[in-house]
Design a protein around this motif. Structure first.
Motif, mmCIF file in Angstrom:
data_model
loop_
_atom_site.group_PDB
_atom_site.id
_atom_site.type_symbol
_atom_site.label_atom_id
_atom_site.label_comp_id
_atom_site.label_asym_id
_atom_site.label_seq_id
_atom_site.Cartn_x
_atom_site.Cartn_y
_atom_site.Cartn_z
ATOM 1 N N TRP A 1 90.887 36.695 44.479
ATOM 2 C CA TRP A 1 91.120 37.547 44.105
ATOM 3 C C TRP A 1 91.009 37.092 42.278
ATOM 4 O O TRP A 1 90.461 37.590 41.617
ATOM 5 N N ARG A 2 91.185 36.059 42.111
ATOM 6 C CA ARG A 2 91.447 34.934 41.112
ATOM 7 C C ARG A 2 89.666 34.708 40.748
ATOM 8 O O ARG A 2 89.269 35.008 39.951
ATOM 9 N N ASN B 1 87.601 37.343 39.560
ATOM 10 C CA ASN B 1 87.979 37.590 37.889
ATOM 11 C C ASN B 1 88.829 38.954 38.226
ATOM 12 O O ASN B 1 88.143 39.827 37.249
ATOM 13 N N LEU B 2 89.259 40.093 39.726
ATOM 14 C CA LEU B 2 89.920 40.932 39.174
ATOM 15 C C LEU B 2 92.000 40.537 38.770
ATOM 16 O O LEU B 2 92.208 39.574 39.029
ATOM 17 N N THR B 3 92.073 41.944 38.277
ATOM 18 C CA THR B 3 93.356 42.439 37.751
ATOM 19 C C THR B 3 94.236 42.270 38.639
ATOM 20 O O THR B 3 93.649 42.403 40.089
ATOM 21 N N ASP B 4 95.739 42.129 39.013
ATOM 22 C CA ASP B 4 96.497 42.149 39.691
ATOM 23 C C ASP B 4 96.715 43.659 40.107
ATOM 24 O O ASP B 4 97.113 43.469 41.472
ATOM 25 N N ARG B 5 95.925 44.344 39.725
ATOM 26 C CA ARG B 5 95.872 46.021 39.916
ATOM 27 C C ARG B 5 94.633 46.262 40.873
ATOM 28 O O ARG B 5 95.208 46.892 42.000
ATOM 29 N N GLU B 6 93.805 45.391 39.921
ATOM 30 C CA GLU B 6 92.832 45.877 41.223
ATOM 31 C C GLU B 6 92.756 45.442 42.267
ATOM 32 O O GLU B 6 92.432 45.917 43.771
ATOM 33 N N HIS C 1 89.739 52.601 39.641
ATOM 34 C CA HIS C 1 89.719 51.141 39.492
ATOM 35 C C HIS C 1 88.596 50.273 41.256
ATOM 36 O O HIS C 1 87.878 49.645 40.593
ATOM 37 N N LYS D 1 82.182 45.678 38.798
ATOM 38 C CA LYS D 1 82.689 44.002 38.507
ATOM 39 C C LYS D 1 81.585 43.566 39.857
ATOM 40 O O LYS D 1 80.992 41.964 39.243
#
Length: 265
Positions: free
Chosen positions: A200-201, A204-209, A239, A246
């Motif tokens: 996920w990092r 480039n996803l947010t924690d919620r995404e 989301h 994205k």
């Protein structure tokens, strides 16, 4: 089928008379014989799970082709989306049918279509046995599509046998933490960032995404995700659309492909 008490007690007698040090193969064959004396099934596989580490296959009855699907492909990454894996990580004990544990859209998810459907199973039942040091051993009994699901009477019999299966597993495979450490150089428990978090990092996803997309891949509907995360269904969908935009994708199959590719890189 009727319980084959002769085979069951013969296997128990042989087991109690064997030396304390036994191989995974011999131990698995002993448990297999006991289970076959109780109910009909086509395949059995025993996995040990610990955190996000690659599961250890302790025993299986598959031929070469079946082993490739049920073990080799599974260990390459799909296990992270498996309901049995998530139940093992939660430390739950007992016997469960796959359909009891699967998210509400599991059987229409891309994970199911891309991977699990290849198994061609009518049903899978698992004995979940938490052992020492965060390890859970899962003994899975499988019936192919031609055989149909386990009848209620056979499931009830297996449920009665569950305490014995748990005691057997803890005695034979009660100390597996060292094998996880040996297989990885060090335990995943000590790693600051999990395998899925790294994916996920990287994307480039947010924690919620990340939380929402991971549940999408597991087979949760937007309604189910909203209930579990305490947010509205509309927010979940927003989301999800943002993540698809994205990543430049438009389908769940593309999402699964990106996930597995980054997981293995």
């Amino acid at each position: 089928m009727r319980v084959d008490f002769t085979a069951l007690f013969r296997t128990l007698a042989d087991w109690t008379g064997r030396p304390a040090e036994r191989s995974d193969r011999l131990t698995g064959e002993t448990l297999l014989a006991m289970m076959r004396a109780l109910v009909r099934f086509d395949e059995m596989v025993i996995f040990a799970y610990r955190d996000e580490a690659r599961p250890i296959d302790l025993f299986s009855t598959f031929d070469a082709d079946g082993y490739h699907v049920f073990v080799t492909l599974y260990q390459a990454g799909p296990y992270l989306l498996d309901p049995f894996y998530h139940t093992a990580r939660a430390g739950r004990a007992g016997i469960f049918r796959m359909r009891e544990l699967a998210p509400d859209r599991f059987f229409s998810s891309e994970y199911y279509r891309t991977y699990y459907s290849k198994t061609r199973l009518a049903e899978e039942i698992g004995f979940f046995v938490p052992a020492a040091d965060g390890v859970t051993v899962v003994v899975s009994l499988m019936r192919r599509e031609k055989a149909g699901s386990f009848p209620a009477s056979e499931f009830a019999l297996l449920a009665d046998a569950a305490p014995f299966v748990a005691a057997f597993v803890r005695r034979e495979w009660g100390d597996l933490a060292g094998r996880f450490a040996a297989g990885q150089g060090r335990s995943r428990r000590s790693e600051p960032v999990s395998a899925t978090d790294r994916v996920w990092r990287k994307l480039n996803l947010t924690d919620r995404e990340a939380s929402i997309i991971e549940m999408v891949l597991q087979g949760h509907s937007s309604e189910s995700i909203g209930l579990k995360l305490d947010i509205s269904t509309g927010t979940v969908k927003v989301h999800r659309r943002n993540v698809y935009r994205k990543l430049g994708i438009s389908s769940q199959i593309q999402l699964l492909s990106i996930y597995l590719k980054n997981l293995q890189s």
